[in-house]
Design a protein around this motif. Structure first.
Motif, PDB file in Angstrom:
ATOM      1  N   LYS A 196       0.838  -1.199   0.000  1.00  0.00           N
ATOM      2  CA  LYS A 196       0.000   0.000   0.000  1.00  0.00           C
ATOM      3  C   LYS A 196       0.871   1.247   0.000  1.00  0.00           C
ATOM      4  CE  LYS A 196      -3.609   2.501   2.393  1.00  0.00           C
ATOM      5  NZ  LYS A 196      -4.520   2.612   3.513  1.00  0.00           N
ATOM      6  N   GLN A 197       0.594   2.108  -0.989  1.00  0.00           N
ATOM      7  CA  GLN A 197       1.339   3.356  -1.119  1.00  0.00           C
ATOM      8  C   GLN A 197       0.435   4.584  -1.032  1.00  0.00           C
ATOM      9  OE1 GLN A 197       4.769   3.455  -1.369  1.00  0.00           O
ATOM     10  NE2 GLN A 197       4.566   1.270  -0.969  1.00  0.00           N
ATOM     11  N   GLY A 198      -0.868   4.349  -0.905  1.00  0.00           N
ATOM     12  CA  GLY A 198      -1.799   5.463  -0.838  1.00  0.00           C
ATOM     13  C   GLY A 198      -3.216   4.978  -1.081  1.00  0.00           C
ATOM     14  N   TYR A 199      -4.087   5.910  -1.480  1.00  0.00           N
ATOM     15  CA  TYR A 199      -5.493   5.569  -1.729  1.00  0.00           C
ATOM     16  C   TYR A 199      -6.058   6.512  -2.781  1.00  0.00           C
ATOM     17  CZ  TYR A 199      -6.771   9.705   0.950  1.00  0.00           C
ATOM     18  OH  TYR A 199      -6.896  10.994   1.381  1.00  0.00           O
ATOM     19  N   TYR A 200      -7.202   6.130  -3.316  1.00  0.00           N
ATOM     20  CA  TYR A 200      -7.963   7.052  -4.154  1.00  0.00           C
ATOM     21  C   TYR A 200      -9.447   6.950  -3.815  1.00  0.00           C
ATOM     22  CZ  TYR A 200      -9.603   3.479  -7.529  1.00  0.00           C
ATOM     23  OH  TYR A 200     -10.203   2.412  -8.125  1.00  0.00           O
ATOM     24  N   LYS A 201     -10.148   8.026  -4.153  1.00  0.00           N
ATOM     25  CA  LYS A 201     -11.598   8.078  -3.970  1.00  0.00           C
ATOM     26  C   LYS A 201     -12.182   8.819  -5.165  1.00  0.00           C
ATOM     27  CE  LYS A 201     -15.332   9.568  -0.958  1.00  0.00           C
ATOM     28  NZ  LYS A 201     -15.720  10.000   0.367  1.00  0.00           N
ATOM     29  N   ASN A 202     -13.163   8.209  -5.815  1.00  0.00           N
ATOM     30  CA  ASN A 202     -13.872   8.842  -6.928  1.00  0.00           C
ATOM     31  C   ASN A 202     -15.334   9.026  -6.534  1.00  0.00           C
ATOM     32  OD1 ASN A 202     -11.495   8.517  -8.326  1.00  0.00           O
ATOM     33  ND2 ASN A 202     -12.274   7.004  -9.755  1.00  0.00           N
ATOM     34  N   ASN A 203     -15.844  10.241  -6.724  1.00  0.00           N
ATOM     35  CA  ASN A 203     -17.250  10.547  -6.509  1.00  0.00           C
ATOM     36  C   ASN A 203     -17.882  10.847  -7.864  1.00  0.00           C
ATOM     37  OD1 ASN A 203     -17.490  10.671  -3.524  1.00  0.00           O
ATOM     38  ND2 ASN A 203     -15.925  12.243  -3.784  1.00  0.00           N
TER      39      ASN A 203
ATOM     40  N   CYS B 104     -17.261  13.633 -12.410  1.00  0.00           N
ATOM     41  CA  CYS B 104     -16.440  12.786 -11.545  1.00  0.00           C
ATOM     42  C   CYS B 104     -15.414  13.653 -10.834  1.00  0.00           C
ATOM     43  CB  CYS B 104     -15.728  11.706 -12.368  1.00  0.00           C
ATOM     44  SG  CYS B 104     -14.639  10.665 -11.367  1.00  0.00           S
ATOM     45  N   LYS B 105     -15.451  13.624  -9.516  1.00  0.00           N
ATOM     46  CA  LYS B 105     -14.465  14.322  -8.679  1.00  0.00           C
ATOM     47  C   LYS B 105     -13.551  13.250  -8.105  1.00  0.00           C
ATOM     48  CE  LYS B 105     -12.872  17.787  -6.141  1.00  0.00           C
ATOM     49  NZ  LYS B 105     -12.170  18.912  -6.707  1.00  0.00           N
ATOM     50  N   ARG B 106     -12.270  13.294  -8.466  1.00  0.00           N
ATOM     51  CA  ARG B 106     -11.307  12.265  -8.045  1.00  0.00           C
ATOM     52  C   ARG B 106     -10.288  12.840  -7.076  1.00  0.00           C
ATOM     53  NH1 ARG B 106     -10.561  10.293 -14.111  1.00  0.00           N
ATOM     54  NH2 ARG B 106      -9.528  12.291 -14.201  1.00  0.00           N
ATOM     55  N   TYR B 107      -9.988  12.043  -6.061  1.00  0.00           N
ATOM     56  CA  TYR B 107      -8.946  12.372  -5.094  1.00  0.00           C
ATOM     57  C   TYR B 107      -7.980  11.200  -5.035  1.00  0.00           C
ATOM     58  CZ  TYR B 107     -12.587  15.492  -3.276  1.00  0.00           C
ATOM     59  OH  TYR B 107     -13.567  16.438  -3.144  1.00  0.00           O
ATOM     60  N   ASN B 108      -6.704  11.505  -4.896  1.00  0.00           N
ATOM     61  CA  ASN B 108      -5.749  10.438  -4.605  1.00  0.00           C
ATOM     62  C   ASN B 108      -4.633  10.995  -3.745  1.00  0.00           C
ATOM     63  OD1 ASN B 108      -3.364  11.181  -6.314  1.00  0.00           O
ATOM     64  ND2 ASN B 108      -4.889  10.966  -7.929  1.00  0.00           N
ATOM     65  N   LYS B 109      -4.073  10.109  -2.965  1.00  0.00           N
ATOM     66  CA  LYS B 109      -2.964  10.493  -2.089  1.00  0.00           C
ATOM     67  C   LYS B 109      -1.988   9.342  -2.036  1.00  0.00           C
ATOM     68  CE  LYS B 109      -1.799  12.345   2.462  1.00  0.00           C
ATOM     69  NZ  LYS B 109      -0.410  12.259   2.145  1.00  0.00           N
ATOM     70  N   LEU B 110      -0.759   9.646  -2.381  1.00  0.00           N
ATOM     71  CA  LEU B 110       0.321   8.691  -2.225  1.00  0.00           C
ATOM     72  C   LEU B 110       1.080   9.058  -0.964  1.00  0.00           C
ATOM     73  CD1 LEU B 110       1.593   8.429  -5.903  1.00  0.00           C
ATOM     74  CD2 LEU B 110       0.228   6.774  -4.638  1.00  0.00           C
ATOM     75  N   ASN B 111       1.671   8.064  -0.317  1.00  0.00           N
ATOM     76  CA  ASN B 111       2.421   8.312   0.915  1.00  0.00           C
ATOM     77  C   ASN B 111       3.416   9.448   0.720  1.00  0.00           C
ATOM     78  OD1 ASN B 111       1.029   6.168   1.967  1.00  0.00           O
ATOM     79  ND2 ASN B 111       2.714   4.721   1.758  1.00  0.00           N
ATOM     80  N   ASN B 112       3.569  10.285   1.731  1.00  0.00           N
ATOM     81  CA  ASN B 112       4.523  11.391   1.756  1.00  0.00           C
ATOM     82  C   ASN B 112       4.293  12.419   0.656  1.00  0.00           C
ATOM     83  OD1 ASN B 112       5.844  10.107   3.938  1.00  0.00           O
ATOM     84  ND2 ASN B 112       6.978   8.830   2.480  1.00  0.00           N
TER      85      ASN B 112
ATOM     86  N   ASP C 295      -8.786  16.054  -9.124  1.00  0.00           N
ATOM     87  CA  ASP C 295      -9.139  16.573 -10.441  1.00  0.00           C
ATOM     88  C   ASP C 295     -10.596  16.240 -10.727  1.00  0.00           C
ATOM     89  OD1 ASP C 295      -8.919  13.852 -11.012  1.00  0.00           O
ATOM     90  OD2 ASP C 295      -7.896  14.157 -12.900  1.00  0.00           O
ATOM     91  N   ASN C 296     -11.104  16.825 -11.791  1.00  0.00           N
ATOM     92  CA  ASN C 296     -12.506  16.664 -12.189  1.00  0.00           C
ATOM     93  C   ASN C 296     -12.568  16.320 -13.665  1.00  0.00           C
ATOM     94  OD1 ASN C 296     -13.907  17.909  -9.781  1.00  0.00           O
ATOM     95  ND2 ASN C 296     -12.585  19.587 -10.390  1.00  0.00           N
ATOM     96  N   ASN C 297     -13.607  15.593 -14.022  1.00  0.00           N
ATOM     97  CA  ASN C 297     -13.937  15.480 -15.438  1.00  0.00           C
ATOM     98  C   ASN C 297     -15.430  15.269 -15.573  1.00  0.00           C
ATOM     99  OD1 ASN C 297     -14.382  12.732 -15.075  1.00  0.00           O
ATOM    100  ND2 ASN C 297     -12.779  12.068 -16.449  1.00  0.00           N
ATOM    101  N   VAL C 298     -15.934  15.593 -16.740  1.00  0.00           N
ATOM    102  CA  VAL C 298     -17.354  15.458 -17.044  1.00  0.00           C
ATOM    103  C   VAL C 298     -17.475  14.630 -18.310  1.00  0.00           C
ATOM    104  CG1 VAL C 298     -19.476  16.700 -17.658  1.00  0.00           C
ATOM    105  CG2 VAL C 298     -17.902  17.683 -15.987  1.00  0.00           C
ATOM    106  N   PHE C 299     -18.408  13.698 -18.326  1.00  0.00           N
ATOM    107  CA  PHE C 299     -18.611  12.880 -19.509  1.00  0.00           C
ATOM    108  C   PHE C 299     -20.097  12.564 -19.676  1.00  0.00           C
ATOM    109  CE2 PHE C 299     -17.350  10.174 -15.974  1.00  0.00           C
ATOM    110  CZ  PHE C 299     -18.301   9.152 -15.966  1.00  0.00           C
TER     111      PHE C 299
END
Length: 188
Positions: free
Chosen positions: A94-101, A132-140, A146-150
């Motif tokens: 595991k190096q981080g996480y992401y979340k997409n709304n 789509c609103k995307r978040y991601n975080k890698l360690n440190n 970012d956002n995109n629309v489709f």
């Protein structure tokens, strides 16, 4: 006056209710499928170096309003929301996480095939936009977003409702609501 109030109440209750509100949840939406395909391609393109784990998909939460313009045709709109959370793995660590709304707004139409008492069968179609609103975080590292629309769609050739002014519904098809979605409705 009492006779007038009774007559008025009876006429209002006997009028056909033309507005309908639905609350439901769907599974296996196009948002879920797109997200899963993206993860699958990322694993393939990196030779397995990148992957995801502990993926949780919320399902699609749906709010829908329709207005009957005739006995067989209703027009309205749907709003759906879903999210996916997953761990980002590099070389299986595991190096981080992401979340997409995912938020979808789409005009829709329903075509009622037939009604028999409190049972009705119908189909519906909708085409709209998904944000789509995307978040991601890698360690440190700082959290990125970012956002995109489709363009997104829903085609349900089969839908059933049981109930007159309040009841349950289930729909089968493909799109932003999912392959199957179900819930409750009320007419007013």
């Amino acid at each position: 006056t009492t006779l007038f109030l009774v007559t008025f109440a009876f006429s209002v209750s006997s009028q056909e209710r033309k507005s309908e509100l639905k609350l439901g949840i769907g599974v296996a939406s196009t948002n879920f499928i797109i997200n899963s395909m993206s993860d699958f391609l990322s694993v393939g393109l990196t030779g397995g170096t990148y992957s995801t784990g502990n993926k949780v998909f919320s399902g699609s939460y749906i709010l829908n309003y329709k207005h009957s313009v005739s006995r067989s045709l209703s027009l309205g709109a749907s709003l759906s929301y879903c999210n996916v959370n997953a761990d980002i793995l590099l070389n299986n660590e595991k190096q981080g996480y992401y979340k997409n709304n995912y938020f979808t707004l789409a005009p829709e139409l329903d075509l009622r095939y037939f009604s028999l008492g409190a049972f009705s069968m119908y189909g519906n179609l909708g085409v709209g936009a998904t944000w789509c609103k995307r978040y991601n975080k890698l360690n440190n590292q700082d959290k990125n977003s970012d956002n995109n629309v489709f363009v997104n769609f829903q085609v349900n050739p089969v839908g059933i409702k049981v109930g007159n002014n309040f009841g349950a519904f289930a729909e089968a098809g493909f799109g932003y609501k999912g392959i199957i979605n179900a819930g409750l409705f009320c007419k007013f």
